[in-house]
Scaffold this motif. Structure first.
Motif, mmCIF file in Angstrom:
data_model
loop_
_atom_site.group_PDB
_atom_site.id
_atom_site.type_symbol
_atom_site.label_atom_id
_atom_site.label_comp_id
_atom_site.label_asym_id
_atom_site.label_seq_id
_atom_site.Cartn_x
_atom_site.Cartn_y
_atom_site.Cartn_z
ATOM 1 N N UNK A 1 0.955 -1.490 -0.111
ATOM 2 C CA UNK A 1 0.381 0.270 -0.044
ATOM 3 C C UNK A 1 0.858 1.262 -0.394
ATOM 4 N N UNK A 2 2.067 1.215 -0.664
ATOM 5 C CA UNK A 2 2.631 2.191 -0.483
ATOM 6 C C UNK A 2 3.263 3.023 -1.903
ATOM 7 N N UNK A 3 3.330 4.075 -1.628
ATOM 8 C CA UNK A 3 3.422 4.724 -2.919
ATOM 9 C C UNK A 3 4.773 5.960 -2.990
ATOM 10 N N UNK A 4 5.622 5.241 -3.654
ATOM 11 C CA UNK A 4 6.659 6.371 -3.993
ATOM 12 C C UNK A 4 6.718 7.436 -4.566
ATOM 13 N N UNK A 5 7.227 8.198 -5.034
ATOM 14 C CA UNK A 5 7.600 9.794 -5.753
ATOM 15 C C UNK A 5 8.572 9.939 -6.764
ATOM 16 N N UNK A 6 8.412 9.930 -8.348
ATOM 17 C CA UNK A 6 9.692 9.920 -8.594
ATOM 18 C C UNK A 6 9.377 12.064 -9.571
ATOM 19 N N UNK A 7 11.425 11.688 -10.119
ATOM 20 C CA UNK A 7 10.858 13.544 -10.396
ATOM 21 C C UNK A 7 11.505 12.610 -11.833
ATOM 22 N N UNK A 8 11.031 13.271 -12.867
ATOM 23 C CA UNK A 8 12.431 13.286 -14.203
ATOM 24 C C UNK A 8 13.218 13.884 -14.901
ATOM 25 N N UNK A 9 14.223 14.189 -14.791
ATOM 26 C CA UNK A 9 14.203 15.320 -15.643
ATOM 27 C C UNK A 9 15.418 15.072 -17.406
ATOM 28 N N UNK A 10 14.517 15.371 -18.621
ATOM 29 C CA UNK A 10 15.617 14.950 -19.074
ATOM 30 C C UNK A 10 15.883 16.292 -19.829
ATOM 31 N N UNK A 11 17.503 15.758 -19.871
ATOM 32 C CA UNK A 11 18.699 17.362 -20.612
ATOM 33 C C UNK A 11 19.405 16.816 -22.219
ATOM 34 N N UNK A 12 19.936 17.504 -22.733
ATOM 35 C CA UNK A 12 20.588 17.167 -23.813
ATOM 36 C C UNK A 12 21.963 16.813 -23.461
ATOM 37 N N UNK A 13 21.732 15.124 -24.091
ATOM 38 C CA UNK A 13 23.545 14.406 -24.167
ATOM 39 C C UNK A 13 24.394 15.051 -24.934
ATOM 40 N N UNK A 14 25.687 15.735 -24.497
ATOM 41 C CA UNK A 14 27.060 16.275 -25.082
ATOM 42 C C UNK A 14 27.776 15.181 -25.578
ATOM 43 N N UNK A 15 28.156 14.839 -27.184
ATOM 44 C CA UNK A 15 29.547 13.880 -26.692
ATOM 45 C C UNK A 15 30.877 15.130 -26.724
ATOM 46 N N UNK A 16 31.734 14.476 -26.673
ATOM 47 C CA UNK A 16 32.701 14.813 -26.307
ATOM 48 C C UNK A 16 33.713 16.467 -26.935
ATOM 49 N N UNK A 17 32.604 15.974 -28.017
ATOM 50 C CA UNK A 17 33.174 17.336 -29.154
ATOM 51 C C UNK A 17 32.244 18.266 -28.457
ATOM 52 N N UNK B 1 28.538 18.199 -28.969
ATOM 53 C CA UNK B 1 27.373 17.819 -30.246
ATOM 54 C C UNK B 1 26.597 16.946 -29.118
ATOM 55 N N UNK B 2 25.315 17.575 -29.376
ATOM 56 C CA UNK B 2 23.880 16.290 -29.046
ATOM 57 C C UNK B 2 23.547 15.677 -29.034
ATOM 58 N N UNK B 3 24.209 14.410 -28.775
ATOM 59 C CA UNK B 3 23.705 12.972 -29.282
ATOM 60 C C UNK B 3 22.914 12.203 -28.809
ATOM 61 N N UNK B 4 22.161 12.545 -27.702
ATOM 62 C CA UNK B 4 21.232 11.325 -26.867
ATOM 63 C C UNK B 4 20.644 12.882 -25.925
ATOM 64 N N UNK B 5 19.950 11.952 -25.513
ATOM 65 C CA UNK B 5 18.937 12.863 -24.357
ATOM 66 C C UNK B 5 19.300 11.787 -22.597
ATOM 67 N N UNK B 6 19.614 12.357 -21.883
ATOM 68 C CA UNK B 6 19.822 11.950 -21.027
ATOM 69 C C UNK B 6 19.049 12.048 -19.651
ATOM 70 N N UNK B 7 18.539 11.034 -19.033
ATOM 71 C CA UNK B 7 17.654 11.159 -18.243
ATOM 72 C C UNK B 7 17.316 11.086 -16.781
ATOM 73 N N UNK B 8 17.139 11.776 -16.242
ATOM 74 C CA UNK B 8 17.816 11.409 -14.455
ATOM 75 C C UNK B 8 16.526 11.069 -13.945
#
Ligand code: ADP
Length: 398
Positions: free
Chosen positions: A93-109, A111-118
């Motif tokens: 009967x327990x619920x837990x709550x989450x926060x999801x932050x989505x940010x651009x993922x940059x490569x070594x150069x 450049x954005x090459x994906x998304x980071x989901x925290x």
């Protein structure tokens, strides 16, 4: 430059942080497929490595509907997308709550090459927040209740004040209206006793004297009621002049001598030599002292002893007058209450003496107005002493 050692340390600390704070991350490619996942991976509906290759929409169904925003992040047009209070069933009967932050993922150069989901477990914050909101609401409710109570109190107070003013006005009008007919009764009595309406037999004269006494009592009650209401309303003004106490005391005693002689009491007056004059309103101070002396006589048995003394007070700049008796005395619990209006001690009722319990109330108010003090010391069946202090008149500065 970061060394391998530095990198190892950063990874270790990051791992600890993920565990401690219950954080997880997933990196997705342009197809929204997971390429890397780590931290508290269960927050993503995943058991870890098997998450790699999965669609982020399977791991986090709440992102369905946000496809466009994720594409905007990948395109570099949206810096972040945050979803709050995602909930998960934690069993029991327990619920837990989450926060999801989505940010651009940059490569070594860069450049954005994906998304980071925290993903962050915000259950604690949520509960705290809820509790805070609840407490704030309760506080608001209490404050509103308090405000309402205050308003009610203020209006009840105003009503009480009005009622008190009405009562004072009523008492003062009633007392005032009673005075004229009483004065007329008293005038006719005098004429009757003087024989102006014909001879009066001894029996009639005796009856007329009883009436005269009762009229006198009524007159004193009405004038006490008037004084008390005037004093309470601050409508009594004193005419302060230097007064020689021996002369004032003699006048007061003379007034009460018949009453004292009727009870065969012994009266002594003792005034310290060279007593300086005091600053007081002659009529009003005579009224205070008359009340004290009359009480001493009323509440002392026949053949009792009464002493009136005047001397310098212990307090510099003041003279002290004492009216002492060896009468019925006053119970300790009653002593301070004697000065409140309408209060009469038990002894007063037992003694059968008449009175309305206003004399000492008025005496205190008048003494206060003079800048003096009045108090009592007494012992039941031994007697009482009432003290009054008055300021010495600084004759030179007058
Ligand atoms: P009253 O004499 O009209 O009752 P006072 O205000 O003058 O009213 O006195 C209040 C009460 O104080 C009296 O009823 C009495 O109980 C008590 N009292 C005052 N003076 C004395 C005294 N000298 N001895 C004993 N009791 C006293």
């Amino acid at each position: 430059m970061m060394t391998t050692h530095d990198l190892d340390m950063t990874v270790t600390v990051a791992r600890l942080l993920f565990q401690e704070r219950r954080l997880a991350y997933a990196v997705t490619n342009d197809d929204a497929r997971v390429v890397q996942i780590g931290g508290a991976v269960e927050l993503f509906n995943s058991r870890g490595s098997e998450g790699v290759g999965a669609s982020i929409y399977d791991l986090t169904p709440e992102l369905i509907g946000s496809e466009h925003d994720l594409a905007e992040i990948r395109a570099g047009r949206l810096p972040r997308l945050e979803l709050s209070w995602l909930n998960r069933d934690a069993g029991n009967d327990n619920t837990f709550y989450l926060n999801l932050i989505n940010l651009p993922y940059h490569d070594a150069e860069g450049r954005i090459c994906g998304v980071v989901h925290l993903m962050e477990d915000s259950t604690m914050k949520g509960e705290l927040g809820q509790r805070l909101v609840q407490q704030r609401n309760e506080m608001r409710l209490l404050r509103d209740q308090l405000l309402q109570q205050n308003q009610r109190l203020a209006s009840v107070n105003a009503e009480l004040k009005r009622a008190d003013e009405m009562k004072s006005m009523f008492v003062s009008i009633a007392a005032h209206e009673l005075r004229s007919p009483l004065a007329s009764v008293s005038g006719y009595l005098e004429m009757l006793l003087e024989g102006m309406f014909g001879a009066v037999s001894a029996k009639q004269e005796e009856a007329l004297h009883v009436v005269e006494q009762s009229v006198g009592r009524l007159l004193s009650i009405t004038s006490n009621l008037l004084d008390a209401t005037r004093l309470e309303a601050g409508r009594v003004e004193l005419v302060l002049v230097p007064i020689h106490l021996p002369e004032l005391l003699r006048a007061v005693v003379a007034e009460l001598t018949p009453q004292i002689e009727a009870k065969e009491q012994r009266l002594q007056i003792s005034v310290a030599p060279d007593l300086p004059p005091v600053l007081c309103d002659r009529t009003r101070m005579a009224q205070v002292l008359q009340n004290l002396l009359s009480n001493a006589c009323k509440y002392t048995n026949r053949q009792g002893e009464i002493m009136v003394e005047a001397a310098l007070a212990a307090e510099p700049g003041f003279v002290q007058i004492t009216v002492r008796d060896n009468g019925i005395g006053i119970a300790e619990g009653d002593q301070e209450r004697l000065f409140s209006r309408f209060f009469r001690g038990e002894g007063a009722y037992l003694s059968g003496e008449a009175g309305a319990g206003l004399g000492l109330h008025i005496a205190r108010a008048l003494t206060d107005l003079h800048g003096g003090r009045i108090w009592v010391e007494s012992e039941v069946e031994r007697g009482s002493a009432f003290f009054v202090t008055l300021p010495i008149a600084d004759v030179e500065s007058l």
